[in-house]
Design an enzyme around this catalytic site. Structure first.
Site, PDB file in Angstrom:
ATOM      1  N   GLU A  42       0.850  -1.204   0.000  1.00 34.98           N
ATOM      2  CA  GLU A  42       0.000   0.000   0.000  1.00 34.98           C
ATOM      3  C   GLU A  42       0.877   1.243   0.000  1.00 34.98           C
ATOM      4  OE1 GLU A  42      -2.461   2.352   3.507  1.00 34.98           O
ATOM      5  OE2 GLU A  42      -2.476   0.159   3.517  1.00 34.98           O
ATOM      6  N   THR A  71      -4.929   5.434   2.960  1.00 35.42           N
ATOM      7  CA  THR A  71      -5.372   6.712   3.523  1.00 35.42           C
ATOM      8  C   THR A  71      -6.187   7.487   2.495  1.00 35.42           C
ATOM      9  OG1 THR A  71      -3.206   6.699   4.625  1.00 35.42           O
ATOM     10  CG2 THR A  71      -4.665   8.497   5.140  1.00 35.42           C
ATOM     11  N   LYS A 131     -10.883  -3.163   7.430  1.00 29.82           N
ATOM     12  CA  LYS A 131      -9.633  -2.934   8.154  1.00 29.82           C
ATOM     13  C   LYS A 131      -9.965  -2.637   9.611  1.00 29.82           C
ATOM     14  CE  LYS A 131      -7.168   1.001   8.002  1.00 29.82           C
ATOM     15  NZ  LYS A 131      -6.247   2.058   7.511  1.00 29.82           N
TER      16      LYS A 131
END
Length: 212
Positions: A42, A71, A131
């Site tokens: 990521e 993010t 998540k």
């Protein structure tokens, strides 16, 4: 050959999270992680140059690796990340509008959630996985507790997970783990990539052992 997120996590249930003051070393770090057996990486959008690094790296993405953007907090960021080549999106919180945009774009999305209410909200909104963040707040026991009434929701605990704790989270029912600084360390800054390779090898051994 393109590797899907589900295939990558089936091979090695770890998403390596790259976050730094600069994305200059992201390609080298991603290469080192892939060589060590990590299959999902990521690039965080809060890193200056993160989006550009993602776009450049996906131009010649190595076989066996899938690259996502992290993010992601707005639909516009989601669209920009996918346009740059992100194959999945990860968010810090449950934002239905971002989940909806990811579904429109046809990519998996892993929204951040902590409580059972947040987890179910994310799942019912169309999350591919959820998540569990920040995971270290409750540890493996919290993961086990929330999984009991929600066994059908694939959870990816993230945030503050040390390498030695990885097996405990997997045994508690994690689908995969999000691993940031305990794995990546200072490698995105000026740290020794050989030390990153050593940590990666150790994590892969621990995860493999936990899976039997």
């Amino acid at each position: 050959m393109t590797t899907t997120l589900s295939a990558a996590l089936a091979a090695m249930p770890v998403v390596a999270i790259l976050r730094s003051s600069s994305a200059d070393r992201f390609p080298e770090v991603a290469d080192t992680l892939r060589q060590g057996g990590i299959r999902a990486v990521e690039f965080t959008l809060t890193t200056p140059g993160g989006l550009a690094a993602l776009r450049e790296y996906t131009q010649d993405l190595p076989d066996g690796l899938t690259l996502g953007a992290g993010t992601v907090t707005t639909p516009r960021e989601a669209e920009a990340a996918v346009a740059a080549g992100a194959e999945y999106l990860i968010t810090p919180a449950t934002q239905p509008e971002v989940i909806a945009e990811a579904r429109r774009l046809g990519v998996p999305v892993l929204p951040g959630a902590l409580t059972p209410t947040e987890i179910l909200t994310a799942w019912h909104a169309g999350a591919s996985m959820v998540k569990l963040f920040p995971a270290a707040v409750g540890g493996p026991e919290y993961l086990r507790a929330v999984r009991a009434p929600l066994p059908g929701v694939p959870l990816v605990p993230t945030g503050g997970i040390d390498l030695v704790d990885a097996p405990s989270y997997l045994r508690a029912g994690a689908t995969a783990l999000g691993m940031g600084s305990p794995l990546v360390g200072d490698s995105c800054e000026s740290g020794d990539l050989s030390a990153l390779a050593d940590r990666t090898a150790r994590l892969v051994d621990l995860v493999t052992g936990a899976r039997g």
